[in-house]
Scaffold this motif. Structure first.
Motif, short mmCIF file in Angstrom:
data_model
loop_
_atom_site.label_atom_id
_atom_site.label_comp_id
_atom_site.label_asym_id
_atom_site.label_seq_id
_atom_site.Cartn_x
_atom_site.Cartn_y
_atom_site.Cartn_z
N GLY A 31 -4.71 20.18 -18.02
CA GLY A 31 -4.02 20.50 -19.33
C GLY A 31 -2.64 20.01 -19.28
O GLY A 31 -1.70 20.34 -20.24
N THR A 32 -2.06 19.06 -18.61
CA THR A 32 -0.92 18.67 -18.39
C THR A 32 -0.76 17.46 -19.42
O THR A 32 -1.66 16.71 -19.65
CB THR A 32 -0.23 18.29 -17.35
N ALA A 33 0.42 17.10 -20.00
CA ALA A 33 0.72 15.99 -20.87
C ALA A 33 1.47 14.92 -19.85
O ALA A 33 2.83 15.07 -20.01
CB ALA A 33 1.31 16.35 -22.07
N PRO A 34 0.92 14.17 -18.91
CA PRO A 34 1.66 13.35 -17.88
C PRO A 34 2.35 12.42 -18.48
O PRO A 34 1.74 11.66 -19.48
CB PRO A 34 0.62 13.04 -17.04
N ASP A 35 3.19 11.53 -17.78
CA ASP A 35 3.93 10.70 -18.04
C ASP A 35 3.22 9.29 -17.51
O ASP A 35 3.03 9.28 -16.12
CB ASP A 35 5.53 10.65 -17.35
N ASP A 36 2.44 8.59 -18.08
CA ASP A 36 1.59 7.27 -17.41
C ASP A 36 2.35 6.29 -17.16
O ASP A 36 1.61 5.21 -17.19
CB ASP A 36 0.52 7.29 -18.12
N SER A 37 3.97 6.24 -17.31
CA SER A 37 4.65 4.89 -17.20
C SER A 37 4.43 4.63 -15.70
O SER A 37 4.65 3.37 -15.50
CB SER A 37 6.33 5.26 -17.20
N VAL A 38 4.13 5.41 -14.78
CA VAL A 38 3.72 4.81 -13.40
C VAL A 38 2.60 3.69 -13.58
O VAL A 38 2.51 2.78 -12.57
CB VAL A 38 3.25 6.04 -12.69
N LEU A 39 1.65 3.59 -14.47
CA LEU A 39 0.77 2.56 -14.53
C LEU A 39 1.55 1.18 -14.59
O LEU A 39 1.07 0.40 -13.80
CB LEU A 39 0.00 2.78 -15.55
N THR A 40 2.87 0.98 -15.44
CA THR A 40 3.37 -0.27 -15.54
C THR A 40 3.99 -0.56 -14.19
O THR A 40 3.87 -1.86 -13.75
CB THR A 40 4.40 0.03 -16.70
N GLU A 41 4.54 0.32 -13.24
CA GLU A 41 5.01 0.16 -12.21
C GLU A 41 3.95 -0.40 -11.21
O GLU A 41 4.28 -1.45 -10.47
CB GLU A 41 5.70 1.42 -11.50
N LEU A 42 2.83 0.44 -11.43
CA LEU A 42 1.79 -0.18 -10.22
C LEU A 42 1.26 -1.43 -10.65
O LEU A 42 0.97 -2.56 -9.92
CB LEU A 42 0.54 0.97 -10.27
N ALA A 43 1.10 -1.86 -12.05
CA ALA A 43 0.65 -2.97 -12.56
C ALA A 43 1.47 -4.16 -12.05
O ALA A 43 1.14 -5.38 -11.87
CB ALA A 43 0.19 -3.06 -13.82
N SER A 44 2.64 -3.71 -11.87
CA SER A 44 3.67 -5.03 -11.37
C SER A 44 3.68 -5.45 -10.07
O SER A 44 4.26 -6.39 -9.82
CB SER A 44 5.18 -4.62 -11.82
N LEU A 45 2.90 -4.66 -9.15
CA LEU A 45 2.69 -4.71 -7.76
C LEU A 45 1.82 -6.06 -7.47
O LEU A 45 0.86 -5.92 -8.17
CB LEU A 45 2.29 -3.59 -7.06
N PRO A 46 2.27 -7.13 -6.92
CA PRO A 46 1.46 -8.43 -6.72
C PRO A 46 0.02 -8.36 -6.09
O PRO A 46 -0.77 -9.05 -6.84
CB PRO A 46 2.40 -9.11 -5.62
N GLY A 47 -0.29 -7.39 -5.39
CA GLY A 47 -1.59 -7.20 -4.92
C GLY A 47 -2.50 -6.36 -5.76
O GLY A 47 -3.58 -6.08 -5.19
N VAL A 48 -2.13 -5.53 -6.75
CA VAL A 48 -2.81 -4.79 -7.65
C VAL A 48 -3.82 -5.43 -8.38
O VAL A 48 -3.57 -6.44 -9.12
CB VAL A 48 -1.96 -3.80 -8.47
N VAL A 49 -5.26 -5.14 -8.23
CA VAL A 49 -6.29 -5.78 -9.10
C VAL A 49 -6.25 -4.85 -10.34
O VAL A 49 -6.62 -5.53 -11.31
CB VAL A 49 -7.46 -5.67 -8.13
N LEU A 64 0.80 -1.24 -0.13
CA LEU A 64 0.09 0.16 -0.03
C LEU A 64 0.93 1.32 -0.04
O LEU A 64 0.70 2.11 -0.86
CB LEU A 64 -0.89 -0.15 1.10
N ASP A 65 1.97 1.32 0.83
CA ASP A 65 2.97 2.31 0.82
C ASP A 65 3.44 2.57 -0.28
O ASP A 65 3.70 3.65 -0.69
CB ASP A 65 3.72 2.31 2.15
N THR A 66 3.97 1.45 -1.05
CA THR A 66 4.51 1.58 -2.34
C THR A 66 3.72 2.20 -3.29
O THR A 66 4.15 3.16 -4.07
CB THR A 66 5.21 0.09 -2.79
N ALA A 67 2.49 1.56 -3.21
CA ALA A 67 1.59 1.97 -4.27
C ALA A 67 0.98 3.55 -4.37
O ALA A 67 1.04 4.36 -5.26
CB ALA A 67 0.22 1.25 -4.41
N VAL A 68 0.88 3.84 -3.23
CA VAL A 68 0.39 5.28 -2.78
C VAL A 68 1.57 6.22 -2.86
O VAL A 68 1.56 7.41 -3.62
CB VAL A 68 0.25 5.52 -1.27
N GLY A 69 2.87 5.66 -2.64
CA GLY A 69 3.99 6.70 -3.14
C GLY A 69 4.32 6.71 -4.61
O GLY A 69 4.39 8.09 -5.19
N LEU A 70 4.07 5.89 -5.48
CA LEU A 70 4.28 6.07 -6.90
C LEU A 70 2.79 7.05 -7.32
O LEU A 70 3.21 7.56 -8.26
CB LEU A 70 3.88 4.74 -7.41
#
Length: 154
Positions: free
Chosen positions: A106-124, A66-72
């Motif tokens: 209006g920002t063009a954000p970097d969504d690469s964080v989704l790959t990191e989040l999806a790699s966490l074992p408990g992420v649904v 949870l801490d890791t996911a929230v941090g990301l």
């Protein structure tokens, strides 16, 4: 989490000067936390999120995850460049929803964080979307999956 687009005439349709759709979380325990968007926000948010969710009584939740996911989520929201970020937590059916809102439009954000989040074992599931009130990044964690056992030094 539900959003009601203005065009659909949902409960967030413009009224009394409000023109933007807003996120709604209903019929479950929730917590809303606000932080200054600075380099310490992720650490503060992770600790406060773990404390709030611990109080909800999820004995199998991996608090480190949870801490890791929230941090990301929070680091990505801070990178959007706003002054503050908000973190919203909810639980239902042995799952924890964490949503970070950057309050920057209006920002063009970097969504690469989704790959990191999806790699966490408990992420649904995880995702992001943009709205008039800023970018939302979210993750749904399984609170019933037993936490990983700490590795003992050998």
């Amino acid at each position: 989490m539900t959003t009601s687009p203005t065009e659909a005439g949902g409960p967030n349709a413009p009224s009394r000067g409000r023109s933007a759709p807003r996120m709604q979380i209903r019929n479950r325990r929730t917590a809303g936390l606000t932080f200054r968007a600075d380099e310490w926000a992720a650490k503060k948010a992770g600790a406060q999120a773990a404390a709030r969710v611990r109080a909800w009584g999820h004995p199998h939740l991996d608090e480190h995850e949870l801490d890791t996911a929230v941090g990301l989520l929070v680091r990505a929201a801070v990178a959007d460049g706003g002054r503050r970020i908000s973190l919203h937590l909810a639980d239902q059916d042995h799952r924890i929803l964490a949503v970070a809102l950057s309050h920057v439009t209006g920002t063009a954000p970097d969504d690469s964080v989704l790959t990191e989040l999806a790699s966490l074992p408990g992420v649904v599931a995880c995702g992001t979307d943009a709205a008039a009130d800023g970018r939302r990044l979210w993750v749904l964690l399984d609170a019933e999956r037993p936490a990983r056992a700490a590795k003992s030094p050998t």
